[in-house]
Design a protein around this motif. Sequence first.
Motif, PDB file in Angstrom:
ATOM      1  N   ILE A  21       0.874  -1.180   0.000  1.00 48.97           N
ATOM      2  CA  ILE A  21       0.000   0.000   0.000  1.00 48.97           C
ATOM      3  C   ILE A  21       0.906   1.225   0.000  1.00 48.97           C
ATOM      4  O   ILE A  21       1.849   1.317   0.778  1.00 48.97           O
ATOM      5  N   VAL A  22       0.611   2.161  -0.876  1.00 46.98           N
ATOM      6  CA  VAL A  22       1.468   3.336  -1.050  1.00 46.98           C
ATOM      7  C   VAL A  22       0.683   4.598  -0.665  1.00 46.98           C
ATOM      8  O   VAL A  22      -0.539   4.583  -0.622  1.00 46.98           O
ATOM      9  N   ASP A  46      -2.289 -13.395   8.599  1.00 45.43           N
ATOM     10  CA  ASP A  46      -0.985 -13.871   8.123  1.00 45.43           C
ATOM     11  C   ASP A  46      -0.326 -12.943   7.112  1.00 45.43           C
ATOM     12  O   ASP A  46       0.858 -13.074   6.807  1.00 45.43           O
ATOM     13  N   GLU A  47      -1.103 -12.051   6.576  1.00 38.84           N
ATOM     14  CA  GLU A  47      -0.550 -11.149   5.548  1.00 38.84           C
ATOM     15  C   GLU A  47       0.569 -10.288   6.104  1.00 38.84           C
ATOM     16  O   GLU A  47       0.481  -9.766   7.218  1.00 38.84           O
ATOM     17  N   ILE A  48       1.571 -10.079   5.268  1.00 37.78           N
ATOM     18  CA  ILE A  48       2.524  -8.993   5.536  1.00 37.78           C
ATOM     19  C   ILE A  48       2.041  -7.791   4.732  1.00 37.78           C
ATOM     20  O   ILE A  48       1.814  -7.892   3.522  1.00 37.78           O
ATOM     21  N   THR A  49       1.819  -6.687   5.440  1.00 35.25           N
ATOM     22  CA  THR A  49       1.405  -5.459   4.748  1.00 35.25           C
ATOM     23  C   THR A  49       2.567  -4.468   4.803  1.00 35.25           C
ATOM     24  O   THR A  49       3.250  -4.353   5.828  1.00 35.25           O
ATOM     25  N   ILE A  50       2.786  -3.798   3.696  1.00 36.86           N
ATOM     26  CA  ILE A  50       3.849  -2.767   3.644  1.00 36.86           C
ATOM     27  C   ILE A  50       3.190  -1.447   3.272  1.00 36.86           C
ATOM     28  O   ILE A  50       2.506  -1.356   2.252  1.00 36.86           O
ATOM     29  N   PHE A  51       3.403  -0.439   4.109  1.00 36.95           N
ATOM     30  CA  PHE A  51       2.949   0.911   3.760  1.00 36.95           C
ATOM     31  C   PHE A  51       4.175   1.737   3.389  1.00 36.95           C
ATOM     32  O   PHE A  51       5.065   1.963   4.209  1.00 36.95           O
ATOM     33  N   ASP A  52       4.211   2.174   2.140  1.00 39.94           N
ATOM     34  CA  ASP A  52       5.340   2.967   1.644  1.00 39.94           C
ATOM     35  C   ASP A  52       4.929   4.436   1.665  1.00 39.94           C
ATOM     36  O   ASP A  52       4.042   4.858   0.919  1.00 39.94           O
ATOM     37  N   SER A  53       5.577   5.204   2.532  1.00 40.87           N
ATOM     38  CA  SER A  53       5.239   6.626   2.689  1.00 40.87           C
ATOM     39  C   SER A  53       6.343   7.494   2.118  1.00 40.87           C
ATOM     40  O   SER A  53       7.485   7.449   2.577  1.00 40.87           O
ATOM     41  N   CYS A 111       5.575   6.756  -5.173  1.00 40.63           N
ATOM     42  CA  CYS A 111       6.231   5.554  -4.638  1.00 40.63           C
ATOM     43  C   CYS A 111       6.877   4.718  -5.742  1.00 40.63           C
ATOM     44  O   CYS A 111       7.921   4.113  -5.532  1.00 40.63           O
ATOM     45  N   THR A 112       6.244   4.692  -6.909  1.00 41.76           N
ATOM     46  CA  THR A 112       6.838   3.897  -7.991  1.00 41.76           C
ATOM     47  C   THR A 112       8.032   4.608  -8.614  1.00 41.76           C
ATOM     48  O   THR A 112       8.849   3.987  -9.280  1.00 41.76           O
ATOM     49  N   HIS A 168      -1.123  -3.081  -4.294  1.00 42.86           N
ATOM     50  CA  HIS A 168      -2.524  -3.250  -3.925  1.00 42.86           C
ATOM     51  C   HIS A 168      -3.314  -1.963  -4.122  1.00 42.86           C
ATOM     52  O   HIS A 168      -4.442  -1.983  -4.615  1.00 42.86           O
ATOM     53  N   GLY A 169      -2.729  -0.841  -3.744  1.00 46.72           N
ATOM     54  CA  GLY A 169      -3.446   0.424  -3.911  1.00 46.72           C
ATOM     55  C   GLY A 169      -2.874   1.516  -3.044  1.00 46.72           C
ATOM     56  O   GLY A 169      -1.867   1.320  -2.340  1.00 46.72           O
ATOM     57  N   GLU A 170      -3.534   2.654  -3.104  1.00 45.22           N
ATOM     58  CA  GLU A 170      -3.145   3.777  -2.253  1.00 45.22           C
ATOM     59  C   GLU A 170      -3.881   3.669  -0.922  1.00 45.22           C
ATOM     60  O   GLU A 170      -5.019   3.165  -0.851  1.00 45.22           O
TER      61      GLU A 170
END
Lengths: 331, 331
Positions: A246-247, A292-299, A253-254, A274-276
Amino acid sequence: MRTLLLKKDEVRRLVSKTDVIGAVEEAYKAYSSGQVEQPPYLGIHLPSRRGEIDFKLGYYSVNEIISMKAHSGGFKNNPAEHGVPNSMGTILLFDARSCALICIMDGSLITGIRTGAAGAVSVKALARKNAKTIASIGTGNQARMQIRAINEIMKIEKIHAWDSTPETGCKYKADIERELGIPVIVASSKKEAVEQADILVTTTRGTGSLVEADWVKPGTHIVAIGTDQRGKQELDPELFRNAKIIVDSFSQCTEKGETWHPLNKNIIAKDDIHGEIGEVLLGSKPGRESDDEITIFDSTGMAIQDNTTASKIYQNAIANNVGTFFQFFEE
Amino acid sequence: MRTLLLKKDEVRRLVSKTDVIGAVEEAYKAYSSGQVEQPPYLGIHLPSRRGEIDFKLGYYSVNEIISMKAHSGGFKNNPAEHGVPNSMGTILLFDARSCALICIMDGSLITGIRTGAAGAVSVKALARKNAKTIASIGTGNQARMQIRAINEIMKIEKIHAWDSTPETGCKYKADIERELGIPVIVASSKKEAVEQADILVTTTRGTGSLVEADWVKPGTHIVAIGTDQRGKQELDPELFRNAKIIVDSFSQCTEKGETWHPLNKNIIAKDDIHGEIGEVLLGSKPGRESDDEITIFDSTGMAIQDNTTASKIYQNAIANNVGTFFQFFEE
């Protein structure tokens, strides 16, 4: 025309953590709803051995405010040589209906606070509800901001902290324990800290992979703060292969966030993002779907966060008669 | 840290036309010497029926000042609906050694004045020494600014003025004759005005060719002010075929100045551009070389002009104890 001037101390008094978390949520939703115009930010290349300064401009069509933030940082010699802090900021707010300058506020504190709030917003939206333990890779000013904001929205049981300079880690432990009463364990290795984490927060401004993929346990939420331009990196790109990504801004982010690294190595494609976070907050994309998910928030940080945060501070100032009015002209 | 606040009236008192002509000359020389960093300017697209706002950022490595100018214009309903002028501006000056904010000045007047000075600088450098007669296509605020500045550096014998709204032309005649004592003939056609000109000044913000090539007599110097973005145009592109073309900024003028039109029509190639005015002022390129040449100065406007002009105003303020100091923070 009257312009409200707000000093750093007044901003400090007017800003509440809850307000800022709300303002950042609003910013993300506005951005992902197309209610924001936010040109690429401008930087100036100063001679080496100085710091950086950049200018972030944002227009929010709902509050009808245009914000311009100048923010400088990394001027290590400022206190000794110029008698000013190494990081400073100024925010101008314009009424977008007339372009009248309605407020000039010291903006030194806002970048740190709204970035801290960004992490908390992502934790609310994406971390497991039973998350208790945080790993903090990096223990500087922004690491504190993250914990202060996250502490507003969940009960933190303990923090495993690591810093490349152990002394900085010890100072962080003392400060956080005194300020917030949360036990801090200074980890002797990054791995040791990361393996304990329900939530992993990285704030290092590192320039290479600091966190290996196989240290991260299932269900971890990662708040990746440090990478906002090319050349910076904190995470093993392999981490992105099976994570929910998630960004804050797809375009930023890209191009220059943590997410750029796995894209560049073809570990993921853009479609794998996945999305913003704004989409998650608006409910148009799901958040976490399993424990179980690993979630990544890219700020990477956005002008619209400054806009909604500074606008809230301005409203608070007007409501509480704080600040000094100045007339730049009579008409 | 102390920041000097300067009101519009104070700026008006502190600015001298001679200073600004000097500041703009310095700006052009600095730009063409590589002493300037000036990122592309940022604009915000506001809903239609409002005006425009843009942000221009410049760093001048010699005076060590970073300037940021916000400038809005075209908000026709501002006086009636919001009680503020249709055009406003604000300039921030930062000391580039520390990025401390040293000055905030009203910038409403500076764009007009430094743009007027730009025309005068080009007249000094490029017009025939025996030039006496000016044709002014457009008779608005900037047309006045041009004449005020040119009047500082040469004796103007008369002005032939044309405007698409004859009433505006009459007002211009009355104002200029009263203020400067220069006779103004309101022309009944553009051709009639242009044919008389030793110096032709265009300030219309037109969006198509207004001046045909065969109206312009040999030896004319043209000051092309109105075109600073795509979509704007004032001159017949054929005029460029045999003229000596001098630009303020090669990159800006070839992208969005008057010079873009003949380039786009393949009437000229980039190699046909004689050079930047800074190069002429520095002596690295010749200026006018005969009394028969037609010279065209294409002015798109640059942040560095704001930088040197505002810096001079700031210096004058400090020297004369004008303005109000404000402390945004104590350290």
